[in-house]
Design a protein around this motif. Structure first.
Motif, short mmCIF file in Angstrom:
data_model
loop_
_atom_site.label_atom_id
_atom_site.label_comp_id
_atom_site.label_asym_id
_atom_site.label_seq_id
_atom_site.Cartn_x
_atom_site.Cartn_y
_atom_site.Cartn_z
N ALA A 99 0.92 -1.31 -0.03
CA ALA A 99 -0.13 0.07 -0.04
C ALA A 99 0.74 1.36 -0.06
O ALA A 99 1.90 1.28 0.32
CB ALA A 99 -0.98 0.10 1.19
N LYS A 100 0.39 2.35 -0.64
CA LYS A 100 1.03 3.40 -0.76
C LYS A 100 0.69 4.60 0.18
O LYS A 100 -0.42 4.55 0.66
CB LYS A 100 0.92 3.89 -2.23
CG LYS A 100 1.37 3.01 -3.20
CD LYS A 100 2.54 3.58 -3.97
CE LYS A 100 3.10 2.79 -4.93
NZ LYS A 100 4.15 1.77 -4.74
N THR A 101 1.72 5.42 0.42
CA THR A 101 1.16 6.62 1.36
C THR A 101 1.36 7.72 0.31
O THR A 101 2.40 8.06 -0.67
CB THR A 101 2.09 6.73 2.60
OG1 THR A 101 3.66 6.81 2.13
CG2 THR A 101 2.05 5.34 3.52
N THR A 102 0.71 9.04 0.93
CA THR A 102 0.96 10.21 0.16
C THR A 102 1.03 11.49 1.21
O THR A 102 0.38 11.51 2.03
CB THR A 102 -0.42 10.52 -0.50
OG1 THR A 102 -0.55 9.71 -1.52
CG2 THR A 102 -0.22 11.90 -1.43
N GLN A 103 2.00 11.98 0.99
CA GLN A 103 2.64 13.12 2.12
C GLN A 103 2.96 14.25 1.03
O GLN A 103 3.37 14.36 -0.21
CB GLN A 103 3.72 12.78 2.85
CG GLN A 103 3.72 11.45 3.52
CD GLN A 103 4.96 11.30 4.20
OE1 GLN A 103 5.62 10.24 3.94
NE2 GLN A 103 5.52 12.07 5.12
N PRO A 104 2.59 15.49 1.75
CA PRO A 104 3.02 16.94 1.23
C PRO A 104 4.64 16.87 0.96
O PRO A 104 5.08 16.20 1.77
CB PRO A 104 2.66 17.94 2.13
CG PRO A 104 2.24 17.40 3.23
CD PRO A 104 1.96 16.02 3.14
N ILE A 134 1.28 1.54 10.75
CA ILE A 134 1.63 2.88 10.20
C ILE A 134 2.92 3.39 10.81
O ILE A 134 2.81 3.57 12.21
CB ILE A 134 0.80 3.87 10.42
CG1 ILE A 134 -0.87 3.46 9.83
CG2 ILE A 134 0.97 5.58 9.77
CD1 ILE A 134 -2.03 4.27 10.40
N HIS A 135 3.97 3.64 10.35
CA HIS A 135 5.25 3.90 10.94
C HIS A 135 5.61 5.10 10.48
O HIS A 135 5.45 5.57 9.42
CB HIS A 135 6.26 2.83 10.59
CG HIS A 135 6.24 1.44 11.22
ND1 HIS A 135 7.18 1.08 12.00
CD2 HIS A 135 5.13 0.49 11.13
CE1 HIS A 135 6.87 -0.29 12.44
NE2 HIS A 135 5.54 -0.37 12.08
N TYR A 167 9.10 10.55 7.04
CA TYR A 167 8.70 9.59 6.14
C TYR A 167 7.32 8.93 6.95
O TYR A 167 7.57 8.26 7.93
CB TYR A 167 9.48 8.64 5.84
CG TYR A 167 10.74 8.93 5.10
CD1 TYR A 167 11.80 9.36 5.53
CD2 TYR A 167 10.75 9.13 3.42
CE1 TYR A 167 12.85 10.16 4.97
CE2 TYR A 167 11.75 9.71 2.86
CZ TYR A 167 12.83 10.13 3.44
OH TYR A 167 13.97 10.47 2.73
N CYS A 168 6.38 8.64 6.20
CA CYS A 168 5.02 7.89 6.62
C CYS A 168 5.17 6.59 5.90
O CYS A 168 5.08 6.45 4.61
CB CYS A 168 3.72 8.77 6.27
SG CYS A 168 2.49 7.70 6.65
N LEU A 170 10.91 -1.74 4.96
CA LEU A 170 10.38 -0.78 4.78
C LEU A 170 10.54 -0.14 3.16
O LEU A 170 11.40 -0.02 2.68
CB LEU A 170 11.10 0.37 5.70
CG LEU A 170 11.17 -0.08 7.20
CD1 LEU A 170 11.92 1.10 7.89
CD2 LEU A 170 9.54 -0.06 7.72
N THR A 171 9.58 0.28 2.89
CA THR A 171 9.18 1.05 1.57
C THR A 171 9.03 2.45 1.98
O THR A 171 8.00 3.28 2.23
CB THR A 171 8.12 0.30 0.74
OG1 THR A 171 8.29 -0.90 0.77
CG2 THR A 171 8.03 1.08 -0.83
N PHE A 172 10.13 3.47 1.57
CA PHE A 172 10.25 4.79 1.70
C PHE A 172 9.46 5.55 0.43
O PHE A 172 10.04 5.20 -0.75
CB PHE A 172 11.81 5.14 2.04
CG PHE A 172 12.24 5.01 3.22
CD1 PHE A 172 12.75 3.41 3.65
CD2 PHE A 172 12.34 5.82 4.27
CE1 PHE A 172 13.18 3.22 4.78
CE2 PHE A 172 12.71 5.59 5.48
CZ PHE A 172 13.30 4.30 5.90
N GLY A 173 8.74 6.42 0.81
CA GLY A 173 8.46 7.55 -0.44
C GLY A 173 9.60 8.72 -0.21
O GLY A 173 10.65 8.53 0.00
N THR A 174 9.13 9.83 -0.85
CA THR A 174 9.86 11.02 -0.83
C THR A 174 9.72 11.77 0.56
O THR A 174 10.52 12.75 0.81
CB THR A 174 9.53 11.79 -1.95
OG1 THR A 174 8.48 12.13 -2.33
CG2 THR A 174 10.02 11.08 -3.06
N GLY A 175 8.55 11.41 1.38
CA GLY A 175 8.44 12.07 2.43
C GLY A 175 8.05 13.63 2.36
O GLY A 175 8.07 14.25 1.33
N THR A 176 7.91 14.20 3.62
CA THR A 176 7.94 15.68 3.65
C THR A 176 8.74 16.44 4.34
O THR A 176 9.27 16.00 5.37
CB THR A 176 6.67 15.86 4.79
OG1 THR A 176 5.35 15.32 4.03
CG2 THR A 176 6.25 17.37 4.95
#
Lengths: 110, 111
Positions: free
Chosen positions: B2-7, B33-34, B87-88, B99-105
């Motif tokens: 599952a993906k997360t979306t952050q500003p 949720i980490h 990172y969420c 852990l799958t990191f997005g680009t974070g806020t």
């Protein structure tokens, strides 16, 4: 505890050279992993290990080898360095919900 | 996963509370949720995690929506040292430690 340690901190390689990034932890964690972080991006998983003698591929394994002969150490080998492998490399260990990351190795491949 | 979306970025004044949002509309029932943060030139560090209930620790609080499709990391009184990329991350289940990191806020603290 020293936590997760990585050596070297910085490294410059020429295309085609090989090298090993070292990672060690003194927390007796079973799970260890390697990530790379390119500029402006999040971390991407390269390889991971759930215990001594057991390794598996992550998201971006090509060009890298790992082995896990002891609980403490998890070296990452670059077989033939390429400019696309220029990145910051982080090692992590965990046993449970919290992962502990090392300070990173900044690698430049010319 | 599952993906997360952050500003991409947020700013906050020093000594004020900060609310960092995260959307995860495709979260599954067993996803934790980490939150991790990465200070400049350092490796990421664990902040907090939760499953359904709100959580507090010495660093922050985590507020989880009732439907679990979003969460908010709360820093109660931001300091300059809290300037970092946050990172969420969703972890599929407790036994899966990848852990799958997005680009974070990227959080900027204004003195």
């Amino acid at each position: 505890n020293a936590g997760v340690t990585q050596t070297p901190k910085f490294q410059v390689l020429k295309t085609g050279q090989s090298m090993t990034l070292q990672c060690a932890q003194d927390m007796n964690h079973e799970y260890m992993s390697w990530y790379r972080q390119d500029p402006g991006m999040g971390l991407r998983l390269i390889h991971y290990s759930v215990g001594a003698g057991i390794t598996d591929q992550g998201e971006v394994p090509n060009g890298y080898n790992v082995s896990r002969s002891t609980t403490e150490d998890f070296p990452l080998r670059l077989l033939s360095a390429a400019p696309s492998q220029t990145s910051v490399y982080f090692c992590a260990s965990s046993q449970g919900f919290e992962q502990f990351f090392g300070p990173g190795t900044r690698l430049t491949v010319l | 996963d599952a993906k997360t979306t952050q500003p991409n970025s947020m700013e906050s004044n020093e000594e004020e509370p900060v609310h960092l949002p995260c959307n995860h509309s495709t979260i599954s029932g067993t996803d934790y949720i980490h939150w991790y943060r990465q200070l400049p030139s350092q490796g990421p560090e664990y902040v907090i995690h939760g499953l359904t209930s709100n959580v507090n620790n010495r660093m922050a609080s985590l507020a989880i929506a009732e439907d679990r499709k979003s969460s908010t990391l709360i820093l109660h009184r931001a300091t300059l040292r809290d300037a970092a990329v946050y990172y969420c991350i969703l972890r599929p289940n407790f036994g899966n430690e990848k852990l799958t990191f997005g680009t974070g806020t990227r959080l900027t603290i204004i003195p």
